[in-house]
Design a protein around this motif. Structure first.
Motif, short mmCIF file in Angstrom:
data_model
loop_
_atom_site.label_atom_id
_atom_site.label_comp_id
_atom_site.label_asym_id
_atom_site.label_seq_id
_atom_site.Cartn_x
_atom_site.Cartn_y
_atom_site.Cartn_z
N ALA A 1 0.80 -1.33 0.09
CA ALA A 1 0.24 0.08 0.00
C ALA A 1 0.79 1.17 -0.06
O ALA A 1 0.33 2.29 -0.29
CB ALA A 1 -0.84 -0.07 1.21
N HIS A 2 2.02 1.05 0.37
CA HIS A 2 2.90 2.28 0.57
C HIS A 2 4.30 2.29 -0.52
O HIS A 2 5.34 2.59 -0.05
CB HIS A 2 3.18 2.55 2.03
N ALA A 3 4.14 1.15 -1.43
CA ALA A 3 5.26 0.99 -2.21
C ALA A 3 5.89 2.27 -2.78
O ALA A 3 7.15 2.58 -2.83
CB ALA A 3 4.89 -0.01 -3.10
N GLU A 4 5.07 3.05 -3.35
CA GLU A 4 5.80 4.35 -3.64
C GLU A 4 6.71 5.34 -2.81
O GLU A 4 7.75 5.83 -2.91
CB GLU A 4 4.77 5.13 -4.30
N GLU A 5 6.16 5.42 -1.55
CA GLU A 5 6.51 6.09 -0.53
C GLU A 5 7.96 5.60 -0.05
O GLU A 5 9.06 5.91 0.01
CB GLU A 5 5.55 5.95 0.63
N PHE A 6 7.93 4.27 -0.07
CA PHE A 6 9.19 3.29 0.36
C PHE A 6 10.15 3.54 -1.00
O PHE A 6 11.52 3.89 -0.60
CB PHE A 6 9.07 2.01 0.68
N ALA B 1 10.57 6.19 -2.60
CA ALA B 1 10.91 7.43 -2.78
C ALA B 1 11.97 7.70 -1.68
O ALA B 1 13.08 8.39 -1.64
CB ALA B 1 9.70 8.37 -2.78
N ALA B 2 11.63 7.14 -0.66
CA ALA B 2 12.55 7.20 0.68
C ALA B 2 13.89 6.64 0.78
O ALA B 2 14.67 6.91 1.24
CB ALA B 2 11.56 6.82 2.06
N PHE B 3 13.65 5.15 -0.19
CA PHE B 3 14.95 4.33 -0.19
C PHE B 3 15.34 4.21 -1.91
O PHE B 3 15.38 2.97 -1.94
CB PHE B 3 14.59 3.18 0.65
N PRO B 4 15.65 5.16 -2.36
CA PRO B 4 15.85 4.94 -3.84
C PRO B 4 16.93 4.06 -4.32
O PRO B 4 16.85 3.13 -5.08
CB PRO B 4 16.20 6.16 -4.67
N ASP B 5 17.98 3.94 -3.38
CA ASP B 5 19.09 3.02 -3.71
C ASP B 5 18.69 1.43 -3.50
O ASP B 5 19.38 0.56 -3.94
CB ASP B 5 20.14 3.16 -2.65
N ASP B 6 17.62 1.28 -2.85
CA ASP B 6 17.27 -0.13 -2.38
C ASP B 6 16.30 -0.66 -3.64
O ASP B 6 15.65 -1.89 -3.69
CB ASP B 6 16.48 -0.49 -1.24
N GLU B 7 15.86 0.08 -4.57
CA GLU B 7 14.81 -0.19 -5.79
C GLU B 7 15.63 -0.97 -6.69
O GLU B 7 16.89 -0.77 -6.95
CB GLU B 7 14.42 1.10 -6.33
#
Length: 79
Positions: free
Chosen positions: A58-63, A65-71
């Motif tokens: 439900a909060h994938a986009e927020e995560f 944005a907050a942790f771009p290096d982990d994408e």
């Protein structure tokens, strides 16, 4: 009621007898209580993991944005 035969080493049986005696209960009740507690703990962990997965989805986009290096890298970027 269905039953289950469980084998224990002599040391384990000795420990179970001692613990049951200290708690003032039978070995059968002690083992059943331990198994029931483990089942409850397992169910709670499963429910907690599912709640986390739903929250994360439900909060994938927020995560992201907050942790771009982990994408994960996009397919074009990986090549």
């Amino acid at each position: 009621m269905p039953a289950l035969n469980v084998e224990f080493s002599e040391r384990e049986l000795e420990d179970l007898r001692q613990i049951a005696k200290e708690r003032g209960t039978s070995m059968k009740a002690l083992v059943r209580e331990a198994a029931a507690a483990d089942i409850a703990r397992h169910r709670a962990l499963q429910e907690g993991a599912e709640a986390f997965r739903q929250f994360f989805a439900a909060h994938a986009e927020e995560f992201a944005a907050a942790f771009p290096d982990d994408e994960p890298a996009a397919k074009d970027e990986a090549a």
